[in-house]
Scaffold this active site. Structure first.
Site, mmCIF file in Angstrom:
data_model
loop_
_atom_site.group_PDB
_atom_site.id
_atom_site.type_symbol
_atom_site.label_atom_id
_atom_site.label_comp_id
_atom_site.label_asym_id
_atom_site.label_seq_id
_atom_site.Cartn_x
_atom_site.Cartn_y
_atom_site.Cartn_z
ATOM 1 N N ARG A 236 38.577 76.406 60.353
ATOM 2 C CA ARG A 236 38.881 75.023 60.038
ATOM 3 C C ARG A 236 39.181 74.909 58.549
ATOM 4 O O ARG A 236 38.559 75.579 57.720
ATOM 5 C CB ARG A 236 37.709 74.097 60.412
ATOM 6 C CG ARG A 236 37.551 73.888 61.911
ATOM 7 C CD ARG A 236 38.720 73.099 62.496
ATOM 8 N NE ARG A 236 38.589 72.866 63.926
ATOM 9 C CZ ARG A 236 39.081 73.635 64.866
ATOM 10 N NH1 ARG A 236 39.728 74.751 64.528
ATOM 11 N NH2 ARG A 236 38.948 73.339 66.138
ATOM 12 N N GLU A 265 46.279 68.222 58.370
ATOM 13 C CA GLU A 265 47.297 68.705 59.305
ATOM 14 C C GLU A 265 47.961 67.523 60.006
ATOM 15 O O GLU A 265 47.257 66.625 60.476
ATOM 16 C CB GLU A 265 46.669 69.649 60.340
ATOM 17 C CG GLU A 265 46.112 70.911 59.714
ATOM 18 C CD GLU A 265 45.482 71.871 60.720
ATOM 19 O OE1 GLU A 265 45.535 71.579 61.945
ATOM 20 O OE2 GLU A 265 44.952 72.896 60.305
ATOM 21 N N HIS A 284 48.554 76.266 62.538
ATOM 22 C CA HIS A 284 47.569 76.075 63.609
ATOM 23 C C HIS A 284 48.109 76.517 64.972
ATOM 24 O O HIS A 284 47.824 75.897 66.010
ATOM 25 C CB HIS A 284 47.115 74.615 63.673
ATOM 26 C CG HIS A 284 45.686 74.469 64.126
ATOM 27 N ND1 HIS A 284 44.834 73.520 63.619
ATOM 28 C CD2 HIS A 284 44.967 75.153 65.052
ATOM 29 C CE1 HIS A 284 43.660 73.618 64.208
ATOM 30 N NE2 HIS A 284 43.708 74.611 65.081
#
Length: 323
Positions: A236, A265, A284
Site C-alpha cells: 500500500r 491513486e 496497481h
C-alpha cells in the site's frame, strides 16, 4: 444436499463466462431452493443500494455507507485483499455484530511477486530504457552494458511475511539472493529496520494499510539506505513517505524505485514520479492476470459452500488488525 434459498447481491462486474460460472454454481439441485441473485451490473446505479439491502450474502466491495442500513446482511466476500475502505466503520455497532467479512488474503501472492521481480529486473537490466530506445529507433546498447546490474546474490529486505512476501522470497532464492523477511511478531521486526537498512540492496514493501504500517518507511529510514539501493512497493502506498522517496530519487540518494502502489491513486498527472527515468510505475496492476476474476468467483463459491454448510469461512477479516 438441499439448502435454504438466500438472496445474494453481486457488486462486482463480471464478463459473460465468469457470470455463467457463478450462475450455474448458485443453482442448487432442487429448483425450489434456487437462490435469488441480484446483479449490480444489471441495475441503474441508484437501484444498487436497494438490492444490497435485500441481500443476506454479498460478493464484491459495496460502499461502506450502505452496511449500517442493512438488517439482512450476514456475510460479505470482498473481491480484494485490502479492507481499507471499511476501516472507519464501527464494528461494535449492533447492525454489524452479525456480519462476517472475508477477503482475498493470499490470493495475489504469485502475480504481485512476479510484478515486483519484473520491475527490479527492468531497472537492473535497463529493459525500460531499452524499450524507450526501441521506440526511438536508437542503437546505443554498448554504452548501456557497463551500467547494468545483476539481481544475483543481492541482499534483500522484504517487509511483510504474507503470501506476497513468502512468494517473493521463494523466487529470489533462485537468484541466490540473501532474503530477510521482516515480520510483525517474529524477529527481525520493524524495530530492527534501522540496523538492517544500510546493508540492503533491495527493499520490498508488501504491507497492508493499517495504523501500524503507515509511514513505516519514513524519510529518516530511507536516508539510512545506500545510494545503490532500490525500493519496491507492492503493498500500500501509505507505507512510504512518498515526498521523501521522490526527493531521494531525484538527488541520487537512492538508485531507483518500482511502485505498483502510490499514496494517491490514480497518481496525479503533476507527480514527478511520471517522468523519473529511475522509476517503474506499474499502476496497481500487480495482482492482475487473465483468469483473475474467474478465480475470484471460485474463491467465493468455495466459501459459499462452507457458509451453506455452517462451516467456518476462509480468510475472515480481523477487524482489530485491518486485514
Amino acid at each position: 444436499m438441499s439448502f435454504m434459498p438466500m438472496t445474494i447481491y453481486i457488486h462486482f462486474p463480471l464478463q459473460d463466462a465468469e457470470r455463467e460460472l457463478l450462475t450455474q454454481a448458485l443453482q442448487s439441485g432442487d429448483s425450489s431452493d434456487t437462490n435469488q441473485c441480484l446483479w449490480g451490473q444489471d441495475l441503474a446505479p441508484e437501484k444498487r443500494r436497494d438490492a444490497f439491502l435485500q441481500a443476506e450474502v454479498v460478493f464484491g466491495n459495496p460502499p461502506a455507507g450502505w452496511w449500517l442500513e442493512s438488517r439482512n446482511l450476514r456475510w460479505v466476500q470482498l473481491y480484494s485483499a485490502g479492507f481499507d475502505p471499511y476501516l472507519a466503520l464501527d464494528w461494535e455497532q449492533p447492525e454489524l455484530q452479525h456480519v462476517t467479512v472475508t477477503n482475498l488474503r493470499g490470493f495475489f501472492g504469485q502475480p504481485v511477486a512476479e510484478t515486483a521481480v519484473a520491475g527490479i529486473m527492468a531497472l537492473y537490466r535497463k529493459i525500460d530504457e531499452l524499450a524507450r530506445l526501441q521506440a526511438e529507433r536508437r542503437w546505443v546498447g554498448g554504452e548501456l552494458r557497463p551500467q547494468m546490474n545483476l539481481l544475483y546474490r543481492k541482499r534483500v529486505l522484504v517487509l511483510g511475511a504474507g503470501a506476497i512476501g513468502e512468494t517473493i522470497m521463494k523466487i529470489l532464492r533462485g537468484f541466490d539472493c540473501h532474503v530477510t523477511l521482516v515480520r510483525r511478531s517474529q524477529a527481525p521486526t520493524v524495530e530492527d529496520l534501522n540496523e538492517l537498512l544500510p546493508e540492503a540492496d533491495l527493499l520490498i514493501a508488501a504491507l497492508p494499510d493499517t495504523e501500524e504500517t503507515r509511514n513505516t518507511l519514513s524519510g529518516q529510514r530511507l536516508a539510512l539506505m545506500k545510494p545503490s539501493a532500490i525500493v519496491v512497493n507492492v503493498g500500500r502506498g501509505s507505507a512510504i513517505d512518498e515526498p521523501a522517496l521522490i526527493d531521494a530519487l531525484q538527488t541520487s540518494r537512492l538508485a531507483g524505485a518500482v511502485l505498483d502502489v502510490t499514496l494517491q491513486e490514480p497518481l496525479p498527472t503533476d507527480s514527478p514520479l511520471w517522468s523519473m527515468t529511475n522509476v517503474i510505475l506499474t499502476q496497481h496492476t500487480g495482482g492482475g492476470y487473465a483468469d483473475e476474476n474467474a478465480d475470484k468467483v471460485r474463491v467465493f463459491l468455495r466459501n459459499l459452500d462452507r457458509y451453506r454448510a455452517g462451516e467456518p469461512l476462509e480468510n475472515v477479516v480481523d477487524f482489530s488488525r485491518g486485514y
